[in-house]
Structure formats: C-alpha cells, structure tokens
Scaffold this motif. Structure first.
Motif, mmCIF file in Angstrom:
data_model
loop_
_atom_site.group_PDB
_atom_site.id
_atom_site.type_symbol
_atom_site.label_atom_id
_atom_site.label_comp_id
_atom_site.label_asym_id
_atom_site.label_seq_id
_atom_site.Cartn_x
_atom_site.Cartn_y
_atom_site.Cartn_z
ATOM 1 N N UNK A 47 0.841 -1.213 0.000
ATOM 2 C CA UNK A 47 0.000 0.000 0.000
ATOM 3 C C UNK A 47 0.869 1.253 0.000
ATOM 4 N N UNK A 48 1.977 1.187 0.775
ATOM 5 C CA UNK A 48 2.911 2.322 0.854
ATOM 6 C C UNK A 48 3.515 2.610 -0.527
ATOM 7 N N UNK A 49 3.906 1.558 -1.239
ATOM 8 C CA UNK A 49 4.496 1.732 -2.579
ATOM 9 C C UNK A 49 3.496 2.390 -3.523
ATOM 10 N N UNK A 50 2.245 1.955 -3.441
ATOM 11 C CA UNK A 50 1.218 2.527 -4.325
ATOM 12 C C UNK A 50 1.030 4.008 -3.994
ATOM 13 N N UNK A 51 1.000 4.328 -2.696
ATOM 14 C CA UNK A 51 0.814 5.724 -2.295
ATOM 15 C C UNK A 51 1.999 6.590 -2.751
ATOM 16 N N UNK A 52 3.217 6.042 -2.628
ATOM 17 C CA UNK A 52 4.373 6.835 -3.070
ATOM 18 C C UNK A 52 4.362 7.021 -4.586
ATOM 19 N N UNK A 53 3.969 5.980 -5.309
ATOM 20 C CA UNK A 53 3.980 6.096 -6.775
ATOM 21 C C UNK A 53 2.842 6.976 -7.296
ATOM 22 N N UNK A 54 1.695 6.946 -6.621
ATOM 23 C CA UNK A 54 0.548 7.690 -7.156
ATOM 24 C C UNK A 54 0.424 9.104 -6.583
ATOM 25 N N UNK A 55 1.013 9.358 -5.400
ATOM 26 C CA UNK A 55 0.888 10.688 -4.794
ATOM 27 C C UNK A 55 2.244 11.384 -4.635
ATOM 28 N N UNK A 56 3.228 10.669 -4.088
ATOM 29 C CA UNK A 56 4.521 11.309 -3.793
ATOM 30 C C UNK A 56 5.296 11.648 -5.073
ATOM 31 N N UNK A 57 5.463 10.669 -5.955
ATOM 32 C CA UNK A 57 6.271 10.904 -7.163
ATOM 33 C C UNK A 57 5.664 12.013 -8.036
ATOM 34 N N UNK A 58 4.340 12.000 -8.275
ATOM 35 C CA UNK A 58 3.782 13.108 -9.064
ATOM 36 C C UNK A 58 3.976 14.471 -8.391
ATOM 37 N N UNK A 59 3.842 14.531 -7.049
ATOM 38 C CA UNK A 59 4.071 15.791 -6.329
ATOM 39 C C UNK A 59 5.515 16.258 -6.554
ATOM 40 N N UNK A 60 6.467 15.319 -6.435
ATOM 41 C CA UNK A 60 7.880 15.675 -6.607
ATOM 42 C C UNK A 60 8.150 16.135 -8.037
ATOM 43 N N UNK A 61 7.562 15.454 -9.002
ATOM 44 C CA UNK A 61 7.769 15.849 -10.412
ATOM 45 C C UNK A 61 7.235 17.271 -10.658
ATOM 46 N N UNK A 62 6.120 17.594 -10.000
ATOM 47 C CA UNK A 62 5.524 18.927 -10.184
ATOM 48 C C UNK A 62 6.333 20.024 -9.502
ATOM 49 N N UNK A 63 6.870 19.707 -8.307
ATOM 50 C CA UNK A 63 7.355 20.777 -7.432
ATOM 51 C C UNK A 63 8.870 20.949 -7.379
#
Ligand code: FE2
Ligand code: FE2
Length: 178
Positions: A143-159
């Motif tokens: 679940x943690x991996x899914x959350x990092x891939x779907x929320x964290x990585x896109x946030x980092x790519x944007x910011x």
C-alpha cells in the motif's frame, strides 16, 4: 536479468539484481525502479512465509535479509532525509507525515521478520508469528508503494526545481558511496 528479478543461481544463492547507479541521474526514476524491485521482493517474502522449508527458501531469506537490513534503510533515508524535506512546503494533505508513520510501522515489523529470516537462512524453522508479521509487512508496504507512486512521485515531479533534483541526486549518490 531485469531489476528486481530474484532467482537461485547455479551456486544456489538467490541473486537480486541491483538498480543501475546511472539511474541516479534522475533520482525519482531511481526511487521508482527501487519500488518496482521492492514489489518483487515482497512476493518473495510472502513465498518464504508460506513455505519456509522449501528448497529455495534459504537463498531467498539471505537476499531478503540484505534488502531489509541494508538496502531498504538507505531507500528510507533517501526519502526521509533528502526527498520529503524538499516537498514539505508543497504538502497540503499530510502525505509526508502519513508516509513517515508507515516507515515507523515497517521498522517495528522488520525487526521480527529479520529474526525469522535469519533462522530460515540457517536452515531452521522460523518462530511462530513470523508468517503473520511477514504478511502484514508485505500488505502494508505494498500500500505504501502505491501511495508513493501515485501521490509522492507526481508531487515531486511537479514541485522540484532542477537544482533541487540535482542536489537530491548528489545526496543519494553520496549515501551509496559511504
Ligand atoms: Fe519508497
Ligand atoms: Fe517510503
């Protein structure tokens, strides 16, 4: 062999291909490649929990111990010390604190799982409770991996600005040279 592929070699030891260091040119791609590899390792952990006496279990246990006690702590340090702090100003949903809490929960489970894996690696049966801890860790970390891939990585790519990305890559690279 693709990243994360673990299989017994001719010598009987499970080889889990490391992620290519060249990927550190794009630190977010490096972390995502590690996530894909972690998903493979979670499946191996569930396999060892299901059949700790199976022929491949000993070599898998050695590879899983290396991951959980050497490689995963580096990955978590990359996130908690290098990536999350650079995203703190952009986190409006409490994502980073939730991810840190999941890391803390993982650390507690890993202590029990590592003890069981050491027994399996030595050809002994794991303690009662090993299989349950391994399954809980695998489900939670997935679940943690899914959350990092779907929320964290896109946030980092944007910011993350290019200079932040370069510093992140330099810190992750230095962590692997120590
Ligand atoms: Fe991660
Ligand atoms: Fe994480």
């Amino acid at each position: 062999m693709p990243p994360g592929d673990a299989r017994p070699t001719a010598s009987g030891t499970a080889h889990v291909a490391p992620i290519q260091a060249a990927l550190l040119d794009d630190p977010l791609a490096f972390l995502s490649a590690e996530h894909a590899r972690q998903a493979v390792l979670l499946a191996h952990l569930e396999r060892v929990a299901r059949e700790p006496q199976a022929r491949a279990a000993r070599s898998l246990a050695v590879a899983l111990l290396r991951w959980l006690t050497c490689e995963l702590p580096l990955h978590i340090a990359d996130e908690e010390r290098s990536l999350y702090p650079r995203l703190a100003a952009f986190d409006e949903t409490g994502l980073l604190e939730a991810l840190r809490a999941e890391h803390r929960h993982d650390r507690r489970l890993i202590a029990d799982i590592a003890a069981g894996l050491r027994r399996v690696a030595g050809g002994r049966a794991p303690e009662p409770g090993f299989a349950e801890a391994a399954r809980e860790f695998a489900a939670g970390h997935r679940r943690h991996l899914i959350r990092e891939e779907t929320a964290l990585t896109p946030l980092a790519r944007r910011c993350l600005a290019p200079n932040s990305m370069a510093t992140l890559a330099a810190e992750m690279s230095a962590r692997r040279r120590r």
